[in-house]
Design a protein around this motif. Sequence first.
Motif, PDB file in Angstrom:
ATOM      1  N   GLY A 112      -1.267 -14.818   5.837  1.00  0.00           N
ATOM      2  CA  GLY A 112      -0.212 -15.135   4.760  1.00  0.00           C
ATOM      3  C   GLY A 112       0.039 -14.068   3.842  1.00  0.00           C
ATOM      4  O   GLY A 112      -0.625 -12.816   3.701  1.00  0.00           O
ATOM      5  N   LEU A 113       0.846 -14.199   2.796  1.00  0.00           N
ATOM      6  CA  LEU A 113       1.560 -12.965   1.836  1.00  0.00           C
ATOM      7  C   LEU A 113       0.107 -12.631   1.159  1.00  0.00           C
ATOM      8  O   LEU A 113       0.024 -11.387   1.036  1.00  0.00           O
ATOM      9  N   VAL A 114      -0.529 -13.490   0.468  1.00  0.00           N
ATOM     10  CA  VAL A 114      -1.576 -13.078  -0.474  1.00  0.00           C
ATOM     11  C   VAL A 114      -2.692 -12.172   0.452  1.00  0.00           C
ATOM     12  O   VAL A 114      -2.940 -11.202  -0.175  1.00  0.00           O
ATOM     13  N   PRO A 115      -3.201 -12.777   1.378  1.00  0.00           N
ATOM     14  CA  PRO A 115      -4.170 -12.130   2.043  1.00  0.00           C
ATOM     15  C   PRO A 115      -3.654 -10.538   2.542  1.00  0.00           C
ATOM     16  O   PRO A 115      -4.279  -9.609   2.557  1.00  0.00           O
ATOM     17  N   ALA A 116      -2.286 -10.567   3.044  1.00  0.00           N
ATOM     18  CA  ALA A 116      -1.847  -9.384   3.426  1.00  0.00           C
ATOM     19  C   ALA A 116      -1.576  -8.338   2.165  1.00  0.00           C
ATOM     20  O   ALA A 116      -2.101  -7.125   2.433  1.00  0.00           O
ATOM     21  N   ALA A 117      -1.496  -8.773   1.045  1.00  0.00           N
ATOM     22  CA  ALA A 117      -1.136  -8.084  -0.005  1.00  0.00           C
ATOM     23  C   ALA A 117      -2.528  -7.257  -0.521  1.00  0.00           C
ATOM     24  O   ALA A 117      -2.738  -6.323  -0.832  1.00  0.00           O
ATOM     25  N   VAL A 118      -3.680  -8.443  -0.538  1.00  0.00           N
ATOM     26  CA  VAL A 118      -5.133  -7.951  -0.891  1.00  0.00           C
ATOM     27  C   VAL A 118      -5.411  -6.909   0.008  1.00  0.00           C
ATOM     28  O   VAL A 118      -5.919  -5.820  -0.432  1.00  0.00           O
ATOM     29  N   ARG A 119      -5.309  -7.111   1.333  1.00  0.00           N
ATOM     30  CA  ARG A 119      -5.822  -5.978   2.235  1.00  0.00           C
ATOM     31  C   ARG A 119      -5.240  -4.843   2.062  1.00  0.00           C
ATOM     32  O   ARG A 119      -5.785  -3.872   2.092  1.00  0.00           O
ATOM     33  N   ASN A 120      -3.697  -4.707   2.050  1.00  0.00           N
ATOM     34  CA  ASN A 120      -3.183  -3.552   1.640  1.00  0.00           C
ATOM     35  C   ASN A 120      -3.256  -2.699   0.299  1.00  0.00           C
ATOM     36  O   ASN A 120      -3.202  -1.468   0.343  1.00  0.00           O
ATOM     37  N   VAL A 121      -3.712  -3.503  -0.723  1.00  0.00           N
ATOM     38  CA  VAL A 121      -4.053  -2.759  -2.065  1.00  0.00           C
ATOM     39  C   VAL A 121      -5.511  -2.284  -1.943  1.00  0.00           C
ATOM     40  O   VAL A 121      -5.647  -1.106  -2.368  1.00  0.00           O
ATOM     41  N   VAL A 122      -6.335  -3.066  -1.108  1.00  0.00           N
ATOM     42  CA  VAL A 122      -7.715  -2.553  -1.064  1.00  0.00           C
ATOM     43  C   VAL A 122      -7.770  -1.218  -0.093  1.00  0.00           C
ATOM     44  O   VAL A 122      -8.663  -0.512   0.023  1.00  0.00           O
ATOM     45  N   ARG A 123      -6.884  -1.022   0.461  1.00  0.00           N
ATOM     46  CA  ARG A 123      -6.632   0.034   1.269  1.00  0.00           C
ATOM     47  C   ARG A 123      -6.826   1.297   0.475  1.00  0.00           C
ATOM     48  O   ARG A 123      -7.299   2.433   1.104  1.00  0.00           O
ATOM     49  N   VAL A 124      -6.374   1.588  -0.808  1.00  0.00           N
ATOM     50  CA  VAL A 124      -6.855   2.516  -1.582  1.00  0.00           C
ATOM     51  C   VAL A 124      -8.331   2.765  -1.634  1.00  0.00           C
ATOM     52  O   VAL A 124      -8.573   4.126  -1.409  1.00  0.00           O
ATOM     53  N   VAL A 125      -9.052   1.849  -1.701  1.00  0.00           N
ATOM     54  CA  VAL A 125     -10.557   2.027  -1.577  1.00  0.00           C
ATOM     55  C   VAL A 125     -11.024   2.471  -0.209  1.00  0.00           C
ATOM     56  O   VAL A 125     -11.882   3.496  -0.015  1.00  0.00           O
ATOM     57  N   ASP A 126     -10.515   1.806   0.771  1.00  0.00           N
ATOM     58  CA  ASP A 126     -10.789   2.293   2.207  1.00  0.00           C
ATOM     59  C   ASP A 126     -10.417   3.597   2.423  1.00  0.00           C
ATOM     60  O   ASP A 126     -11.002   4.278   3.315  1.00  0.00           O
ATOM     61  N   PHE A 127      -9.549   4.218   1.860  1.00  0.00           N
ATOM     62  CA  PHE A 127      -9.146   5.864   2.157  1.00  0.00           C
ATOM     63  C   PHE A 127      -9.991   6.691   1.390  1.00  0.00           C
ATOM     64  O   PHE A 127     -10.134   7.818   2.048  1.00  0.00           O
ATOM     65  N   LEU A 128     -10.835   6.303   0.439  1.00  0.00           N
ATOM     66  CA  LEU A 128     -11.676   7.074  -0.377  1.00  0.00           C
ATOM     67  C   LEU A 128     -12.971   7.702   0.605  1.00  0.00           C
ATOM     68  O   LEU A 128     -13.342   6.835   1.414  1.00  0.00           O
ATOM     69  N   PRO A 129     -13.586   8.747   0.252  1.00  0.00           N
ATOM     70  CA  PRO A 129     -13.015   9.907  -0.561  1.00  0.00           C
ATOM     71  C   PRO A 129     -11.735  10.608   0.034  1.00  0.00           C
ATOM     72  O   PRO A 129     -10.836  11.303  -0.539  1.00  0.00           O
TER      73      PRO A 129
END
Length: 176
Positions: A112-129
């Motif tokens: 759904g929309l909420v899990p999809a949004a959460v997943r993509n916002v946390v992508r910023v952390v996944d990209f680190l460093p």
Amino acid sequence: MNRSTGSVAPVEIDDRVTVATPEGVDLDLVVAGLGSRFMSSLVDTTLQVVAIIPLLFAATLLGRGGVAVASVGTLVVLFGLPTSFDAFAGGRTPGRRLSGLRLVTTEGDVVGLVPAAVRNVVRVVDFLPSLYTVGVISVLATDRNQRLGDVAAGTMVVREPRPGGRRRPSARGTDV
């Protein structure tokens, strides 16, 4: 080798997850590995860069107004499009579609929309460093090959069944 039939048993190299649905059906899902996820991400990132380049040209040509348009447009391309594909296109971005992958919940349902949004916002952390270092470590460390965004959203990337492919019994003996 099976001595009674003289045949060789197939070797399973895929990570599999069996999910019991409320209807009493067991889903046998093949979890996507790091290589197929990388290829999918490479396609999606290439498409995002191609979409952002005209926005950068607009920023240089239009001054402050162009910078605002380019900034909002870049956010839409980097977060809005992947979230939309995850929530409204059956969990298949263009890269996942080409790679034969799909995003599903850990229960095997549509995202759904909420899990999809959460997943993509946390992508910023996944990209680190840089270059998804945290995400790669997370995929290698979790049983379902999940990056942190997947863990936070309760999602996982799985291989889609191939049409006409061979059916395999699930862990509980039910063909899926």
